[in-house]
Design an enzyme around this catalytic site. Structure first.
Site, PDB file in Angstrom:
ATOM      1  N   HIS A  17       0.844  -1.211   0.000  1.00  0.00           N
ATOM      2  CA  HIS A  17       0.000   0.000   0.000  1.00  0.00           C
ATOM      3  C   HIS A  17       0.874   1.255   0.000  1.00  0.00           C
ATOM      4  CE1 HIS A  17      -3.028  -2.639   2.338  1.00  0.00           C
ATOM      5  NE2 HIS A  17      -3.597  -2.395   1.175  1.00  0.00           N
ATOM      6  N   LYS A  41     -15.186  -7.890   3.940  1.00  0.00           N
ATOM      7  CA  LYS A  41     -14.640  -9.254   4.025  1.00  0.00           C
ATOM      8  C   LYS A  41     -14.976  -9.910   5.361  1.00  0.00           C
ATOM      9  CE  LYS A  41     -10.945  -7.568   1.128  1.00  0.00           C
ATOM     10  NZ  LYS A  41      -9.612  -6.992   1.190  1.00  0.00           N
ATOM     11  N   ARG A  91      -1.916  -5.857  -8.383  1.00  0.00           N
ATOM     12  CA  ARG A  91      -0.798  -6.753  -8.075  1.00  0.00           C
ATOM     13  C   ARG A  91      -0.591  -7.794  -9.163  1.00  0.00           C
ATOM     14  NH1 ARG A  91      -3.196  -7.992  -2.253  1.00  0.00           N
ATOM     15  NH2 ARG A  91      -4.940  -8.141  -3.667  1.00  0.00           N
ATOM     16  N   SER A 128      -2.966  -7.732   2.868  1.00  0.00           N
ATOM     17  CA  SER A 128      -3.204  -7.567   4.304  1.00  0.00           C
ATOM     18  C   SER A 128      -3.656  -8.883   4.927  1.00  0.00           C
ATOM     19  CB  SER A 128      -4.285  -6.510   4.547  1.00  0.00           C
ATOM     20  OG  SER A 128      -3.832  -5.250   4.123  1.00  0.00           O
TER      21      SER A 128
HETATM   22  O1  PNS Z   1      -8.714  -2.915   0.401  1.00  0.00           O
HETATM   23  P1  PNS Z   1      -9.959  -3.463  -0.254  1.00  0.00           P
HETATM   24  O2  PNS Z   1     -10.763  -4.250   0.741  1.00  0.00           O
HETATM   25  O3  PNS Z   1      -9.660  -4.229  -1.508  1.00  0.00           O
HETATM   26  O4  PNS Z   1     -10.841  -2.184  -0.695  1.00  0.00           O
HETATM   27  C1  PNS Z   1     -12.084  -2.352  -1.357  1.00  0.00           C
HETATM   28  C2  PNS Z   1     -12.842  -1.000  -1.427  1.00  0.00           C
HETATM   29  C3  PNS Z   1     -13.026  -0.431  -0.046  1.00  0.00           C
HETATM   30  C4  PNS Z   1     -12.034  -0.039  -2.259  1.00  0.00           C
HETATM   31  C5  PNS Z   1     -14.204  -1.306  -2.106  1.00  0.00           C
HETATM   32  O5  PNS Z   1     -14.826  -2.360  -1.437  1.00  0.00           O
HETATM   33  C6  PNS Z   1     -15.135  -0.105  -2.126  1.00  0.00           C
HETATM   34  O6  PNS Z   1     -14.926   0.830  -2.877  1.00  0.00           O
HETATM   35  N1  PNS Z   1     -16.167  -0.150  -1.261  1.00  0.00           N
HETATM   36  C7  PNS Z   1     -17.104   0.946  -1.094  1.00  0.00           C
HETATM   37  C8  PNS Z   1     -18.530   0.575  -1.510  1.00  0.00           C
HETATM   38  C9  PNS Z   1     -18.751   0.892  -2.960  1.00  0.00           C
HETATM   39  O7  PNS Z   1     -18.590   1.988  -3.439  1.00  0.00           O
HETATM   40  N2  PNS Z   1     -19.137  -0.161  -3.680  1.00  0.00           N
HETATM   41  C10 PNS Z   1     -19.360  -0.105  -5.109  1.00  0.00           C
HETATM   42  C11 PNS Z   1     -18.044  -0.318  -5.833  1.00  0.00           C
HETATM   43  S1  PNS Z   1     -18.371  -0.700  -7.473  1.00  0.00           S
END
Ligand code: PNS
Length: 161
Positions: A17, A41, A91, A128
């Site tokens: 990150h 998750k 990644r 993570s």
């Molecule tokens: O570190 P992560 O868990 O891969 O991050 C995922 C994240 C937080 C970026 C993604 O889940 C997100 O944007 N969630 C917010 C809800 C949202 O906007 N959902 C629609 C996305 S298409």
């Protein structure tokens, strides 16, 4: 003034990150690192406050970074905070399908674009969730996360045992 939004769970922040955040900070005037309040998750290991605090500590050397949190749709947060683009680290090809789907959904919802930044190769295996697993069973995470984060992981699993 171009503002990039780097969203994630950051449970916890890793060297992967940090690598992405540092590189994004070179290309944009300002960067908002947006920590999701309730990761979808599993239940998160660290609270929102802990995840934010670790991010603030490990990005303290960068002058154009702000740490914020969000709940709900990322695109709404982006609009409210004047972010011009979302930036995600990629990644491997396994990240791509889901990231592409989210980028296209976000673009459909509000027109915001997502830029993908290739993760530096030395971090392409790093996540993570794997860091949590290694730390949970006493493995050495010093090459995976900044020292402050490693210390918190050791402490957290000591509390749990
Ligand atoms: O570190 P992560 O868990 O891969 O991050 C995922 C994240 C937080 C970026 C993604 O889940 C997100 O944007 N969630 C917010 C809800 C949202 O906007 N959902 C629609 C996305 S298409």
């Amino acid at each position: 003034m171009a503002t990039a939004l780097v969203p994630g769970s950051f449970d916890p922040v890793t060297f992967g990150h940090l690598d992405v955040i540092e590189r994004v900070a070179r290309f944009f005037d300002s960067v908002i690192v947006a920590v999701i309040r309730n990761p979808q998750k599993s239940a998160s290991l660290f609270s929102l406050e802990e995840r934010e605090a670790m991010l603030a500590e490990v990005t303290a050397h960068l002058g154009n970074i702000r740490i914020e949190y969000f709940a709900g749709l990322l695109v709404d947060f982006a609009k409210d905070h004047g972010a011009d683009t979302i930036v995600k680290g990629l990644r491997a090809v396994t990240d791509f399908d889901y990231e592409l789907q989210m980028a296209q959904m976000n673009q459909t919802l509000t027109g915001i674009d997502t830029f993908f930044l290739a993760t530096s190769p030395q971090y392409s295996f790093l996540s993570s969730s794997l860091v949590r697993e290694v730390a949970r069973f006493g493995g050495d995470v010093s090459s995976l996360v900044p020292p402050q984060v490693a210390a918190r992981l050791i402490q957290r699993f000591k509390e749990e045992s």
